[in-house]
Design an enzyme around this catalytic site. Sequence first.
Site, mmCIF file in Angstrom:
data_model
loop_
_atom_site.group_PDB
_atom_site.id
_atom_site.type_symbol
_atom_site.label_atom_id
_atom_site.label_comp_id
_atom_site.label_asym_id
_atom_site.label_seq_id
_atom_site.Cartn_x
_atom_site.Cartn_y
_atom_site.Cartn_z
ATOM 1 N N LYS A 1 -8.875 -3.173 4.394
ATOM 2 C CA LYS A 1 -9.075 -3.639 3.236
ATOM 3 C C LYS A 1 -10.099 -4.617 2.857
ATOM 4 C CE LYS A 1 -3.966 -1.311 1.869
ATOM 5 N NZ LYS A 1 -3.402 -1.451 1.762
ATOM 6 N N GLN B 1 0.409 -6.425 -0.739
ATOM 7 C CA GLN B 1 0.844 -5.700 -0.189
ATOM 8 C C GLN B 1 2.490 -5.126 0.318
ATOM 9 O OE1 GLN B 1 -1.353 -3.761 1.687
ATOM 10 N NE2 GLN B 1 0.151 -2.793 2.875
ATOM 11 N N ASP C 1 -3.553 0.069 -7.318
ATOM 12 C CA ASP C 1 -2.254 1.287 -5.728
ATOM 13 C C ASP C 1 -1.947 2.581 -6.985
ATOM 14 O OD1 ASP C 1 -2.329 0.794 -3.996
ATOM 15 O OD2 ASP C 1 -1.660 -1.063 -3.575
#
Length: 286
Positions: A53, A97, A120
């Site tokens: 990422k 994460q 997200d």
Amino acid sequence: MATIIDGRALAREVQKQVKEEIEGLRRRWGLVPGLGVVLVGDDPASHLYVRNKEKACKEVGIRSQEHLLSAAVPEKDLLSLIHSLNRDKEIHGILVQLPLPPHIQAEKILQAVSPHKDIDGFHPVNQGLLLLGGEGFKPCTPMGIMRLLDSVGCDPKGKNAVVVGRSNIVGKPVALMLLARHATVTICHSRTVSLRDEVGRADIVVAAIGKPAMIRGEWIKPGAAVIDVGVNRAPTGKLVGDVEFETAKERAAYITPVPGGVGPMTICMLLFNTLKAAKESLQRET
Ligand code: NDP
């Protein structure tokens, strides 16, 4: 024989557009989108995801700021890091994460992220906006799936779409997005009585289960579009999806491979959402 949907090629195309827009933001407003990345513990898969990422961020001109915390970090310390990232004007998006260690309540952490920085799309406000058809941040994998369908001209309108899996990050949101695009949507899960029959009726199949080759090729309706979200490690060490690819591609009209299908689009949509967060921060200031 199906057309293989090339997620890597599509991701490159979208990434190019994101990069151009970021260039424009920098030239016009002197704004560099910033992403705060929070990684707890030393799970090798999580470290690999974060590295990929961050590499993608760098390629498009997003400044990523990494926060590596020990697996033993107290929940309150993680919460204060999130709060400080929420206040930081140079950080437009926050990525936590997953998974988090068991002593930390993931829901509490995700709810602490400002909905304006929730790239997200996991915050209840953004999940609620998705349900209501509003303009919040949408989860990256489902957004990528919709782009993959669009890339081959597969319009969900009026089609039977079967989503296998009902997680909050893939199954439920992609079902809502398909519904918003006027598909007739069925969501299957571990208690579904006859998965084979449900899949057999589908013009669009989205498999998000996490079980290698769970969806048998012979179940696929001829001409269906098949999106395989699953990422599983086969005994040979190879990455495989949730769909029995070789047989499914004989019946489907379109199918995504694993790897090289949904995965690259997920990362790409993260970049897209970080850019969106940066643009919206400008609007809030003016
Ligand atoms: P979850 O484990 O959260 O959800 C799995 C879902 O599959 C559950 O809803 C479960 O049902 C359902 N399921 C399990 N067994 C069966 C069965 N026998 N028949 C029907 N349904 C079943 O997984 P995620 O949604 O997080 O991820 C799914 C897969 O996608 C994983 O392989 C993951 O690695 C991959 N993934 C890939 C991404 C990418 O970018 N490529 C991004 C995110 C995920 P129930 O609810 O009843 O337990």
